[in-house]
Every structure is written in C-alpha cells, then in structure tokens.
Design an enzyme around this catalytic site. Structure first.
Site, PDB file in Angstrom:
ATOM      1  N   THR A 188       0.830  -1.205   0.000  1.00  0.00           N
ATOM      2  CA  THR A 188       0.000   0.000   0.000  1.00  0.00           C
ATOM      3  C   THR A 188       0.864   1.255   0.000  1.00  0.00           C
ATOM      4  O   THR A 188       0.551   2.242  -0.676  1.00  0.00           O
ATOM      5  CB  THR A 188      -0.942   0.011   1.213  1.00  0.00           C
ATOM      6  OG1 THR A 188      -1.786  -1.144   1.153  1.00  0.00           O
ATOM      7  CG2 THR A 188      -1.805   1.265   1.233  1.00  0.00           C
ATOM      8  N   CYS A 189       1.956   1.206   0.740  1.00  0.00           N
ATOM      9  CA  CYS A 189       2.844   2.363   0.831  1.00  0.00           C
ATOM     10  C   CYS A 189       3.445   2.706  -0.529  1.00  0.00           C
ATOM     11  O   CYS A 189       3.548   3.877  -0.914  1.00  0.00           O
ATOM     12  CB  CYS A 189       3.960   2.090   1.836  1.00  0.00           C
ATOM     13  SG  CYS A 189       3.373   1.543   3.456  1.00  0.00           S
ATOM     14  N   SER A 190       3.840   1.691  -1.275  1.00  0.00           N
ATOM     15  CA  SER A 190       4.521   1.905  -2.549  1.00  0.00           C
ATOM     16  C   SER A 190       3.560   2.192  -3.691  1.00  0.00           C
ATOM     17  O   SER A 190       3.884   2.940  -4.608  1.00  0.00           O
ATOM     18  CB  SER A 190       5.372   0.677  -2.906  1.00  0.00           C
ATOM     19  OG  SER A 190       6.424   0.503  -1.987  1.00  0.00           O
TER      20      SER A 190
END
Length: 242
Positions: free
Chosen positions: A49-51
């Site tokens: 999700t972060c990337s």
C-alpha cells in the site's frame, strides 16, 4: 484508540541520515521550524500500500500542495536510512523528504508505535498523516484502529481537501513513450503547454510493447490515458485537448 496530538509540538528528535557517503544528523527543528509541513507515516518502506498508493499520490500532488503554502512533505517510517534512501530511488519520489525513524523515537513520542511482530516487522508506525505549522501540529488524520493495515484517511487527497477544500484535482494522465520518438515529444509538450502534469511510462524501461498492446490494443507510441480513458496518440490528444 490512538490519541490525536493536535495543538501540540512535534517531538524533538535527531534523525541519523545517510547523504551521499556522509552521516548527517537532521533535527526536528531543521524539518519543522518556520515551515508548513505535511507528514505522512506508514508501516514500512517497499510494502504494497505504501509503494502503490500512499507515497506516489503525495509525490504527484506536491506542486498543488506547494501552491497552497506547503513547504515540504515528509515520509516517516521506522526503517533505517539505507532502506529509506533505496526506496526513494526506486520510487523516483523527488518531491518527498524521506525520514528514517530507525529507532522509532519520533513515532513512539507521537503515540503511533505499534507491534507488528505477527508479520515479522517488530515495532512499526501506525499509518497517519498530519499538517504541522512552525512545529505545531494543526491537524491529524489517523487511520481507524482496525485489524490489518487500514488506508482510509491518511491519503494525499484527504489532506488536500483539508488544506484547499475548493480545489479540483486534475485527472491522472499517463503517457507511454519510447526514446527518440518525435510524436512522443510533441504529445508531452502539448500537455506541458496546457499546464497538465503527467506520468511517463517508457517502453523498454518501465513497460514492454506487450504491456502496451494489452492495455491499449496498440503497439505504437505515444499512447495517452487520461482519467482511466484511452485517448490515443499525439494527434488524438491534440484533438481531445482542443
């Protein structure tokens, strides 16, 4: 429940960072004093999700945030500086300042340090974002205390809606190109002339001809997509933009 720290000062922390081949200590005062700063914090570099969502959208919208008085956007994660530097390079996130909270000192002081032992992560940050003005936290968006890794309120669009509620964001634009293509240059210049931001996907580097054919049904470049709609090549883009 995670408690908001709105109205309080950010924690005073010194972050050891690696810049080139030198160790450089960066303090909270250097990051926040006399500045308007957005912070978004997340569980870990390189995680899905972060990337795929959290980081890229903040990087994409930085010019808009800057127009509305934001001086810097900081990405904080409980990772060491080498991991954060590698992630920044991999993401090509030139608008974001990556802050390695390797010891979790900043995150712990924010009350956001959580146990991710079940994933083999150890102590990590809960996902949240905040707007900080001259070191004082004006607004926080903290993800709900739910199982897993909720991503509902700490996103860039929620923050932008708080800072500039009347602003209408531009639809996302992607241009598939290849080196040495004059029509690609023409299409990109057309977008620039209209003041439109775009993401460039270069065949041979970021994608293949097979990918382009699967997505657009064509193998020629450029191929332009706006808001999820396939526009076509440079001439079709020119017609679309009027």
């Amino acid at each position: 429940m995670f408690a908001t720290k709105e109205g309080q000062n950010v924690p005073q922390v010194t972050f050891p960072t690696r810049q080139g081949d030198q160790w450089v200590n960066v303090t909270s005062d250097e990051l926040f004093k006399n500045k308007t700063v957005i912070v978004f914090s997340l569980p870990g570099a390189f995680t899905p999700t972060c990337s795929s969502s959290h980081l890229p959208r903040y990087n994409e919208l930085f010019p808009v945030f800057k127009e509305h008085g934001v001086d810097a956007i900081l990405c904080v994660s409980v990772n060491d500086t080498f991991v954060m530097n590698a992630w920044k390079q991999e993401q090509e996130a030139e608008h974001i300042t990556f802050i390695p909270d390797g010891n979790g000192e900043f995150t712990d002081s924010m009350g956001m340090l959580v146990d991710k032992n079940e994933l083999g992560f150890g102590k990590r940050s809960w996902r949240y974002s905040m707007l900080v003005k001259d070191g004082v936290i004006e607004k926080m968006f903290i993800e709900p205390n739910e199982p897993g890794d909720p991503f509902k309120v700490s996103d860039a669009d929620t923050m932008l809606n708080y800072i500039a509620p009347d602003f209408k964001t531009q639809e996302s634009i992607t241009v598939f190109t290849k080196p040495g293509c004059p029509f690609c240059v023409k299409a990109k210049q057309n977008l620039i002339d209209k003041g439109l931001q775009y993401e460039e996907v270069i065949l041979g580097k970021d994608a293949t001809t097979v990918s382009l054919r699967a997505i657009s049904g064509r193998t020629t470049v450029p191929q332009v997509f706006i808001g999820g709609k396939h526009i076509g090549g440079s001439e079709e883009l020119e017609t679309y933009l009027g």
